[in-house]
Enzyme design. Structure first.
Site, PDB file in Angstrom:
ATOM      1  N   LEU A  78       6.387   5.772   5.834  1.00  0.00           N
ATOM      2  CA  LEU A  78       7.670   5.629   6.520  1.00  0.00           C
ATOM      3  C   LEU A  78       8.742   4.973   5.651  1.00  0.00           C
ATOM      4  O   LEU A  78       9.832   4.682   6.123  1.00  0.00           O
ATOM      5  CB  LEU A  78       7.483   4.816   7.805  1.00  0.00           C
ATOM      6  N   GLY A 109      10.105   6.357   2.972  1.00  0.00           N
ATOM      7  CA  GLY A 109      10.977   7.335   2.336  1.00  0.00           C
ATOM      8  C   GLY A 109      10.605   7.681   0.913  1.00  0.00           C
ATOM      9  O   GLY A 109      11.310   8.451   0.246  1.00  0.00           O
ATOM     10  N   LYS A 110       9.481   7.162   0.440  1.00  0.00           N
ATOM     11  CA  LYS A 110       9.113   7.376  -0.968  1.00  0.00           C
ATOM     12  C   LYS A 110       8.384   8.697  -1.220  1.00  0.00           C
ATOM     13  O   LYS A 110       8.269   9.133  -2.366  1.00  0.00           O
ATOM     14  CB  LYS A 110       8.259   6.219  -1.472  1.00  0.00           C
ATOM     15  N   TYR A 115      -9.672 -10.814   2.463  1.00  0.00           N
ATOM     16  CA  TYR A 115      -8.641 -10.311   1.560  1.00  0.00           C
ATOM     17  C   TYR A 115      -8.950 -10.787   0.140  1.00  0.00           C
ATOM     18  O   TYR A 115      -8.930 -11.982  -0.146  1.00  0.00           O
ATOM     19  CB  TYR A 115      -7.254 -10.790   1.971  1.00  0.00           C
ATOM     20  N   SER A 147       0.183  -2.513   9.144  1.00  0.00           N
ATOM     21  CA  SER A 147       0.562  -1.204   8.609  1.00  0.00           C
ATOM     22  C   SER A 147       1.797  -0.639   9.309  1.00  0.00           C
ATOM     23  O   SER A 147       1.808   0.517   9.731  1.00  0.00           O
ATOM     24  CB  SER A 147      -0.598  -0.213   8.708  1.00  0.00           C
ATOM     25  N   PRO A 148       2.869  -1.424   9.419  1.00  0.00           N
ATOM     26  CA  PRO A 148       4.052  -0.952  10.139  1.00  0.00           C
ATOM     27  C   PRO A 148       4.768   0.210   9.452  1.00  0.00           C
ATOM     28  O   PRO A 148       5.530   0.927  10.111  1.00  0.00           O
ATOM     29  CB  PRO A 148       4.943  -2.192  10.195  1.00  0.00           C
ATOM     30  N   LEU A 149       4.518   0.407   8.161  1.00  0.00           N
ATOM     31  CA  LEU A 149       5.119   1.532   7.443  1.00  0.00           C
ATOM     32  C   LEU A 149       4.103   2.633   7.178  1.00  0.00           C
ATOM     33  O   LEU A 149       4.336   3.511   6.342  1.00  0.00           O
ATOM     34  CB  LEU A 149       5.735   1.051   6.124  1.00  0.00           C
ATOM     35  N   ALA A 150       2.974   2.580   7.875  1.00  0.00           N
ATOM     36  CA  ALA A 150       1.935   3.607   7.753  1.00  0.00           C
ATOM     37  C   ALA A 150       1.513   3.813   6.312  1.00  0.00           C
ATOM     38  O   ALA A 150       1.394   4.931   5.822  1.00  0.00           O
ATOM     39  CB  ALA A 150       2.419   4.929   8.364  1.00  0.00           C
ATOM     40  N   GLY A 177       3.140   3.191   3.633  1.00  0.00           N
ATOM     41  CA  GLY A 177       4.224   3.674   2.778  1.00  0.00           C
ATOM     42  C   GLY A 177       4.823   4.997   3.215  1.00  0.00           C
ATOM     43  O   GLY A 177       5.879   5.400   2.724  1.00  0.00           O
TER      44      GLY A 177
END
Length: 342
Positions: A213, A215-216, A53, A206-209, A211
């Site tokens: 998921l 809503g943006k 990282y 990556s739990p929100l794929a 971004g």
């Protein structure tokens, strides 16, 4: 925040982990410090990083934060090794030669005497699994690491490694860190069952794929502003064109938004809550560029999903499967066989 066993170990960690891939890249050092402090203030106890990282900068930032009074006793610290950190032929992989160097370098950058969870960042087909596992067992015995786990392994790979560790009496793996979210559920076919069979806890990244998921984003409206896809719309598996063109993407996004409206939460919180409640999941890895982003995602700890709304998310995001061996009829056939039929 709920505490859970770290896989099949006796160590407890919070159900939401802090991922630090943004440190030194999308979050500067003062912001990274603020994110760490806010995470701990919110009840978090599990910090995850990796040597690659920002080419070691993320680990170094965490190390400097710890040296300046960061609450080391309050966190379970995890990092990873496997990918290149130099140009030499032995500066990558899971050989004893590379892992010895990689682990010592991570300990130095983090400024600690031991790492709670050391993870193999990916499979290495060139190194015998026995060599890697023996190194990890030695590292546990030497007190350099408490536990180890895998990242991005396939089902057969983690099963083979867990079996070999057991056969030789070496320290067992405790976790697997895979990509997993409402848009990426393919691991449920083989990898989740393999993890359950081996007693490994899942640490989804990556739990929100990326971004998707949160809503943006809006259908057919190219992303703008300070978002990853606006800055790099061709970004890997999260690339805009392919996902925007897939009707299933928007079916899932719309389902998340609908459930969020029903329970009075943000889409991010709903997606994270759904994932944290999945079988075998120990802790969901949150990523944040800012304290404000982290504040939103930490709110997932307080969300409760009623069964009917959870089923709506399950149905909208059901993983795609070929007719065989993962299709509906093939699954039913296996159930019949297990019950004594043909």
């Amino acid at each position: 925040m709920e505490l859970r066993n770290l896989g099949n170990s006796g160590t407890m960690v919070s159900e939401l982990a802090l991922g630090t891939m943004t440190f030194g890249a999308e979050a500067d050092e003062p912001t990274s410090y603020a994110i760490l402090e806010r995470y701990l203030d919110g009840g978090g106890t599990f910090v995850d990083t990796a040597d690659v990282y920002s080419s070691g900068v993320s680990e170094s930032i965490i190390g400097r934060w710890l040296a300046q009074g960061g609450r080391r006793d309050g966190i379970v610290l995890a990092t990873k090794g496997r990918f290149p950190m130099g140009a030499g032929p032995n500066d990558l992989g899971l050989s004893r030669t590379h892992l010895r160097r990689a682990l010592d370098d991570s300990l130095r950058r983090l400024g600690v005497e031991h790492i709670d969870l050391y993870q193999l960042h990916a499979w290495d087909g060139l190194t015998p699994v026995e060599e890697t596992l023996r190194f990890l067992d030695d590292a546990v015995s030497a007190g350099k690491i408490s536990y180890y786990g895998f990242s991005n392994y396939l089902g057969w790979q983690l099963t083979k490694a867990a079996r070999l560790a057991a056969e030789h009496g070496w320290a067992p793996p405790v976790t697997l860190q895979p990509q997993y979210n409402l848009l990426v559920r393919g691991i449920e076919h083989e990898i989740v069952p393999a993890a359950l069979d081996a007693g490994l806890g899942l640490l989804p990244w990556s739990p929100l794929a990326g971004g998707w998921l949160s809503g943006k984003y809006r259908r057919d409206q190219s992303p703008t502003g300070a978002t990853r896809l606006a800055e790099n719309p061709t970004r890997g598996m999260e690339a805009w064109d392919a996902r925007n063109a897939d009707p299933r993407t928007w079916e899932v996004v719309d389902a998340v938004a609908s459930v969020a409206s029903e329970v009075g939460a943000s889409p991010s919180q709903v997606a994270l809550r759904w994932l944290a409640d999945r079988p075998a999941v120990t802790s969901v890895i949150l990523g944040a560029r800012t304290v404000e982003q982290l504040d939103d995602t930490l709110g997932a700890a307080d969300v409760v999903l009623p069964d009917d709304l959870r089923r709506a998310l399950d149905d909208a995001s059901a993983p795609r499967a070929e007719v065989y061996p993962y299709g509906e009829k093939a699954v039913a056939q296996r159930h019949r066989k297990r019950e004594g039929g043909r």
